[in-house]
Design a protein around this motif. Structure first.
Motif, PDB file in Angstrom:
ATOM      1  N   GLN A   1      49.642 122.157  34.104  1.00 32.99           N
ATOM      2  CA  GLN A   1      49.427 121.458  32.828  1.00 32.99           C
ATOM      3  C   GLN A   1      49.141 122.435  31.698  1.00 32.99           C
ATOM      4  O   GLN A   1      49.657 122.277  30.578  1.00 32.99           O
TER       5      GLN A   1
ATOM      6  N   LEU B   1      44.239 121.080  45.064  1.00 35.41           N
ATOM      7  CA  LEU B   1      45.370 120.390  44.448  1.00 35.41           C
ATOM      8  C   LEU B   1      45.143 120.212  42.954  1.00 35.41           C
ATOM      9  O   LEU B   1      46.032 120.494  42.134  1.00 35.41           O
ATOM     10  N   ALA B   2      43.949 119.768  42.579  1.00 36.51           N
ATOM     11  CA  ALA B   2      43.638 119.558  41.163  1.00 36.51           C
ATOM     12  C   ALA B   2      43.716 120.858  40.375  1.00 36.51           C
ATOM     13  O   ALA B   2      44.201 120.875  39.230  1.00 36.51           O
TER      14      ALA B   2
ATOM     15  N   GLN C   1      47.358 121.694  39.848  1.00 34.82           N
ATOM     16  CA  GLN C   1      47.915 120.779  38.841  1.00 34.82           C
ATOM     17  C   GLN C   1      47.460 121.162  37.447  1.00 34.82           C
ATOM     18  O   GLN C   1      48.241 121.116  36.490  1.00 34.82           O
ATOM     19  N   GLN C   2      46.209 121.570  37.318  1.00 36.01           N
ATOM     20  CA  GLN C   2      45.685 121.989  36.016  1.00 36.01           C
ATOM     21  C   GLN C   2      46.386 123.251  35.526  1.00 36.01           C
ATOM     22  O   GLN C   2      46.640 123.406  34.322  1.00 36.01           O
TER      23      GLN C   2
ATOM     24  N   GLN D   1      39.179 120.933  45.853  1.00 28.56           N
ATOM     25  CA  GLN D   1      39.769 120.823  44.508  1.00 28.56           C
ATOM     26  C   GLN D   1      41.085 121.593  44.379  1.00 28.56           C
ATOM     27  O   GLN D   1      41.618 121.720  43.280  1.00 28.56           O
TER      28      GLN D   1
END
Length: 307
Positions: A84, A76-77, A80-81, A74
């Protein structure tokens, strides 16, 4: 009026403090996975307080730490979060700030030099650099040994964006590795970081050491914590065990920061337990004497220009 870069405060600890029922070795990253709105709210509060450079919530999201918790897929996610969450806070407040990537200790805070090769450590930092390549600046922070500090500098220099290095000192004034501050600065000076700082140690220690640091590097700074002790975490415990010092009020912290600036610091902010209220008081109290700017506005050379 002298320009000073104003960082945010203790992002991870503030997130963790506000979270509902999350207890994890991944600390504020675990909160972000379950309650992302908390992360955005903390970022927004630091922006409203006057911080000009905001750090991504990625301190605990190193490959080593995520792999240990079974979350490496996870990575990368998670990064990215983190982008964001901060970008939402920027949109909500309508204030232009620098987004700062975080290059922390790879395994845990307050440890000595890891038993790894320079190439191995550099490659892990290179992964973090690429995951956070969209940031404006990079903060290499809470460094307790020169192996990680040098490897992080080598990885960050490849991107060509400004990056800073912050060392964590023990009560004896040395790094956890036993190296002196002079030895640590000498080890990374050839990489030409944009600034060298002290972070995540007692405010009084930063105050005592700042006169030396400004003689060792042309652009210096500091951001301290307000913990009673970090020994529980240094021994492998969770951040739940840490306690804040009640005597480090916004007024008391600002007085310390004013002394750092008087001694020549150009970058200031806060680490763990330094809240938006601390940053707001600092920004208001010092506004008449200093022009607070984003880190990228200090006229810093990029890493590629330093060679």
């Amino acid at each position: 009026m002298r320009s000073v870069a104003l960082l945010d405060g203790g992002l991870g600890q503030e997130i963790y403090r506000r979270a509902r029922g999350v207890s994890s070795p991944l600390w504020s990253v675990a909160v972000m996975l379950e309650q992302p709105e908390v992360v955005t709210a903390v970022h927004a509060d630091f922006i409203r307080a006057g911080a000009k450079t905001l750090t991504l919530n990625t301190y605990a999201a190193t490959p080593t730490r995520l792999r240990k918790q079974g979350l490496h897929k996870q990575i990368l996610a998670i990064h990215q979060q983190a982008f964001q969450a901060l970008e939402r806070a920027i949109d909500v407040t309508g204030v232009q700030v620098d987004i700062a990537a975080c290059l922390p200790p790879l395994t845990a805070s307050y440890q000595g030099q890891p038993a790894r090769t320079f190439e191995d450590v550099r490659d892990e930092y290179a992964t973090l650099v690429q995951l956070q390549a969209g940031a404006d600046v990079f903060l290499i922070e809470t460094m307790t040994n020169t192996l990680e500090a040098k490897a992080a500098c080598a990885a960050a220099s490849d991107l060509g964006k400004p990056y800073t290095v912050a060392f964590r000192l023990e009560a004896n004034g040395r790094l956890k590795s036993g190296e002196t501050l002079a030895e640590a600065v000498a080890a990374i000076k050839g990489y030409s970081p944009a600034a060298v700082m002290l972070n995540c140690c007692d405010p009084e220690l930063v105050t005592d050491t700042m006169p030396e640091l400004v003689t060792l590097y042309p652009i210096a700074g500091g951001y301290a914590n307000a913990f009673k002790s970090v020994e529980a975490v240094a021994s492998g415990g969770l951040v739940d065990t840490l306690e804040a010092r009640p005597d480090i009020s916004p007024e008391a912290y600002s007085a310390q920061v004013r002394q750092w600036l008087a001694d020549g610091a150009c970058v200031v902010g806060g680490c763990c337990e330094i809240t938006p209220e601390h940053v707001r008081f600092m920004a208001d109290a010092l506004a008449g004497d200093f022009n607070f700017v984003r880190l990228s506005q200090l006229g810093l050379r990029s890493a590629s220009e330093g060679h």
